[in-house]
Design a protein around this motif. Structure first.
Motif, PDB file in Angstrom:
ATOM      1  N   TYR A  37       1.821  -8.019 -17.972  1.00 45.91           N
ATOM      2  CA  TYR A  37       1.224  -7.800 -19.284  1.00 45.91           C
ATOM      3  C   TYR A  37       0.105  -6.753 -19.231  1.00 45.91           C
ATOM      4  O   TYR A  37      -0.031  -5.927 -20.146  1.00 45.91           O
ATOM      5  CB  TYR A  37       0.677  -9.118 -19.835  1.00 45.91           C
ATOM      6  N   VAL A  38      -0.700  -6.777 -18.162  1.00 45.68           N
ATOM      7  CA  VAL A  38      -1.806  -5.823 -18.058  1.00 45.68           C
ATOM      8  C   VAL A  38      -1.285  -4.398 -17.872  1.00 45.68           C
ATOM      9  O   VAL A  38      -1.710  -3.465 -18.563  1.00 45.68           O
ATOM     10  CB  VAL A  38      -2.744  -6.219 -16.899  1.00 45.68           C
ATOM     11  N   LEU A  39      -0.343  -4.208 -16.941  1.00 44.30           N
ATOM     12  CA  LEU A  39       0.185  -2.867 -16.679  1.00 44.30           C
ATOM     13  C   LEU A  39       0.849  -2.269 -17.917  1.00 44.30           C
ATOM     14  O   LEU A  39       0.572  -1.135 -18.303  1.00 44.30           O
ATOM     15  CB  LEU A  39       1.182  -2.916 -15.521  1.00 44.30           C
ATOM     16  N   THR A  40       1.737  -3.050 -18.531  1.00 41.39           N
ATOM     17  CA  THR A  40       2.437  -2.539 -19.713  1.00 41.39           C
ATOM     18  C   THR A  40       1.491  -2.407 -20.901  1.00 41.39           C
ATOM     19  O   THR A  40       1.638  -1.492 -21.724  1.00 41.39           O
ATOM     20  CB  THR A  40       3.608  -3.452 -20.077  1.00 41.39           C
TER      21      THR A  40
ATOM     22  N   LEU B   2      -5.258   2.004  -9.050  1.00 42.67           N
ATOM     23  CA  LEU B   2      -5.964   0.779  -8.675  1.00 42.67           C
ATOM     24  C   LEU B   2      -5.187  -0.459  -9.105  1.00 42.67           C
ATOM     25  O   LEU B   2      -5.107  -1.444  -8.357  1.00 42.67           O
ATOM     26  CB  LEU B   2      -7.363   0.778  -9.301  1.00 42.67           C
ATOM     27  N   PHE B   3      -4.626  -0.421 -10.319  1.00 42.17           N
ATOM     28  CA  PHE B   3      -3.817  -1.547 -10.782  1.00 42.17           C
ATOM     29  C   PHE B   3      -2.625  -1.779  -9.855  1.00 42.17           C
ATOM     30  O   PHE B   3      -2.317  -2.917  -9.472  1.00 42.17           O
ATOM     31  CB  PHE B   3      -3.322  -1.293 -12.209  1.00 42.17           C
ATOM     32  N   ILE B   4      -1.945  -0.693  -9.505  1.00 42.11           N
ATOM     33  CA  ILE B   4      -0.756  -0.817  -8.658  1.00 42.11           C
ATOM     34  C   ILE B   4      -1.136  -1.277  -7.263  1.00 42.11           C
ATOM     35  O   ILE B   4      -0.429  -2.071  -6.629  1.00 42.11           O
ATOM     36  CB  ILE B   4      -0.005   0.530  -8.617  1.00 42.11           C
ATOM     37  N   SER B   5      -2.275  -0.809  -6.754  1.00 39.88           N
ATOM     38  CA  SER B   5      -2.745  -1.249  -5.453  1.00 39.88           C
ATOM     39  C   SER B   5      -3.048  -2.745  -5.460  1.00 39.88           C
ATOM     40  O   SER B   5      -2.666  -3.479  -4.531  1.00 39.88           O
ATOM     41  CB  SER B   5      -3.995  -0.459  -5.054  1.00 39.88           C
ATOM     42  N   ALA B   6      -3.735  -3.209  -6.518  1.00 39.37           N
ATOM     43  CA  ALA B   6      -4.024  -4.643  -6.641  1.00 39.37           C
ATOM     44  C   ALA B   6      -2.740  -5.448  -6.757  1.00 39.37           C
ATOM     45  O   ALA B   6      -2.622  -6.541  -6.193  1.00 39.37           O
ATOM     46  CB  ALA B   6      -4.926  -4.885  -7.852  1.00 39.37           C
ATOM     47  N   TYR B   7      -1.765  -4.914  -7.480  1.00 47.74           N
ATOM     48  CA  TYR B   7      -0.462  -5.574  -7.628  1.00 47.74           C
ATOM     49  C   TYR B   7       0.215  -5.732  -6.272  1.00 47.74           C
ATOM     50  O   TYR B   7       0.726  -6.808  -5.928  1.00 47.74           O
ATOM     51  CB  TYR B   7       0.414  -4.750  -8.568  1.00 47.74           C
ATOM     52  N   ALA B   8       0.215  -4.646  -5.471  1.00 47.83           N
ATOM     53  CA  ALA B   8       0.887  -4.679  -4.170  1.00 47.83           C
ATOM     54  C   ALA B   8       0.232  -5.673  -3.224  1.00 47.83           C
ATOM     55  O   ALA B   8       0.919  -6.344  -2.439  1.00 47.83           O
ATOM     56  CB  ALA B   8       0.880  -3.281  -3.561  1.00 47.83           C
ATOM     57  N   MET B   9      -1.090  -5.805  -3.298  1.00 51.30           N
ATOM     58  CA  MET B   9      -1.786  -6.752  -2.422  1.00 51.30           C
ATOM     59  C   MET B   9      -1.631  -8.187  -2.910  1.00 51.30           C
ATOM     60  O   MET B   9      -1.442  -9.107  -2.113  1.00 51.30           O
ATOM     61  CB  MET B   9      -3.266  -6.366  -2.326  1.00 51.30           C
TER      62      MET B   9
ATOM     63  N   MET C  81       0.818  -1.209   0.000  1.00 52.51           N
ATOM     64  CA  MET C  81       0.000   0.000   0.000  1.00 52.51           C
ATOM     65  C   MET C  81       0.854   1.263   0.000  1.00 52.51           C
ATOM     66  O   MET C  81       0.390   2.332  -0.361  1.00 52.51           O
ATOM     67  CB  MET C  81      -0.917   0.001   1.241  1.00 52.51           C
ATOM     68  N   GLY C  82       2.106   1.132   0.435  1.00 50.33           N
ATOM     69  CA  GLY C  82       2.967   2.299   0.475  1.00 50.33           C
ATOM     70  C   GLY C  82       3.209   2.886  -0.906  1.00 50.33           C
ATOM     71  O   GLY C  82       3.238   4.108  -1.090  1.00 50.33           O
ATOM     72  N   SER C  83       3.391   2.002  -1.893  1.00 52.15           N
ATOM     73  CA  SER C  83       3.654   2.479  -3.251  1.00 52.15           C
ATOM     74  C   SER C  83       2.457   3.199  -3.840  1.00 52.15           C
ATOM     75  O   SER C  83       2.600   4.194  -4.556  1.00 52.15           O
ATOM     76  CB  SER C  83       4.056   1.294  -4.144  1.00 52.15           C
ATOM     77  N   ILE C  84       1.243   2.721  -3.507  1.00 52.24           N
ATOM     78  CA  ILE C  84       0.057   3.367  -4.041  1.00 52.24           C
ATOM     79  C   ILE C  84      -0.131   4.746  -3.419  1.00 52.24           C
ATOM     80  O   ILE C  84      -0.507   5.711  -4.088  1.00 52.24           O
ATOM     81  CB  ILE C  84      -1.193   2.483  -3.804  1.00 52.24           C
ATOM     82  N   LEU C  85       0.154   4.870  -2.112  1.00 53.11           N
ATOM     83  CA  LEU C  85       0.061   6.177  -1.458  1.00 53.11           C
ATOM     84  C   LEU C  85       1.086   7.146  -2.023  1.00 53.11           C
ATOM     85  O   LEU C  85       0.805   8.334  -2.208  1.00 53.11           O
ATOM     86  CB  LEU C  85       0.251   6.014   0.054  1.00 53.11           C
TER      87      LEU C  85
ATOM     88  N   VAL D  81       7.497  -0.198  -9.578  1.00 49.80           N
ATOM     89  CA  VAL D  81       6.713  -1.229  -8.902  1.00 49.80           C
ATOM     90  C   VAL D  81       7.080  -2.612  -9.423  1.00 49.80           C
ATOM     91  O   VAL D  81       7.272  -3.561  -8.651  1.00 49.80           O
ATOM     92  CB  VAL D  81       5.208  -0.953  -9.076  1.00 49.80           C
ATOM     93  N   LEU D  82       7.193  -2.748 -10.739  1.00 49.31           N
ATOM     94  CA  LEU D  82       7.509  -4.039 -11.343  1.00 49.31           C
ATOM     95  C   LEU D  82       8.897  -4.530 -10.949  1.00 49.31           C
ATOM     96  O   LEU D  82       9.129  -5.733 -10.809  1.00 49.31           O
ATOM     97  CB  LEU D  82       7.403  -3.948 -12.871  1.00 49.31           C
TER      98      LEU D  82
END
Length: 232
Positions: free
Chosen positions: A158-161, A64-71, A1-5, A215-216
């Motif tokens: 693949y989704v993020l890029t 939202l994508f990055i938050s889902a990734y982090a979780m 969650m830190g990265s999303i904040l 993030v990746l």
């Protein structure tokens, strides 16, 4: 969650700075004198406001994508995939494209048509090189067995890029139309708004790419951990 904040904080700071530059806090009904006496550039063009709203929506989507990734990466079935080396070259191409559009913005403000045309053309070629490099990265990973459905980490990559590439591809349509007009026009002023909008969009996509790449690669998590250690 830190990265999303962190990502949302950066977007908030940039958004506040951008709004302050547009004069949206001004109250034209309180200005003295007649309407004709008001400065010509005191009102923000609707297209700039529309772009700002669109970028806010896109930023929320990537957040939202990055938050889902982090979780999702906290679960035991997560298997990180290797980052293709070509992504660093792709990053340089996207940065060069953004830099070229920055130069094109300066050129259109000075009325220098040759420099404007070169800047727009360089930005388009660099952006196409970035997209081509992204496809090569996908092909390299798939050839090595890192398929979309093989692991959640693969799917998120693949989704993020892919979503980022689609937004850049859409921007290329607007950039292509602006470039075509630049080769037909003899004066720079009619192109100023279009060039500024393209440049703003490109700078935003470059920022989103930097955050996504951090993030990746795991750099965002390491940076957040370092900040937590410094604050405790």
């Amino acid at each position: 969650m830190g990265s999303i904040l962190l990502f949302l904080s950066v977007l908030a700071v940039i958004g506040a700075w951008w709004l302050s530059r547009q004069g949206l806090a001004s109250k034209p009904w309180l200005e003295q004198g007649t309407a004709s006496a008001l400065p010509a550039g005191s009102l923000t063009p609707p297209s700039k406001i529309g772009l700002g709203i669109f970028l806010a929506v896109v930023g929320s989507l990537f957040a939202l994508f990055i938050s889902a990734y982090a979780m999702r990466m906290q679960l035991p079935d997560w298997r990180a995939l290797p980052i293709p080396g070509i992504l660093w070259l792709n990053t340089a191409m996207l940065a060069l494209s953004s830099l070229a559009l920055h130069g094109a913005t300066n050129a259109v403000r000075r009325g220098e048509m040759p420099a404007l045309r070169i800047g727009l053309l360089a930005a388009g070629i660099s952006a196409l090189a970035f997209l081509s490099g992204q496809l090569l990265a996908w092909r390299q990973l798939s050839n090595e067995g890192y398929l979309l459905a093989a692991n959640p980490a693969n799917a998120f990559f693949y989704v993020l890029t892919g979503v980022h590439g689609l937004h850049l591809l859409g921007g290329l349509v607007a950039l292509g139309r602006t470039t075509e007009k630049a080769w037909r026009e003899t004066a720079a002023e009619p192109l100023r708004l279009s060039v500024e909008l393209c440049a703003t969009y490109w700078h935003f996509l470059l920022l989103v790419w930097f955050v996504s790449l951090s993030v990746l690669t795991g750099w965002a998590s390491e940076f957040v951990d370092i900040c937590r250690q410094l604050l405790t």
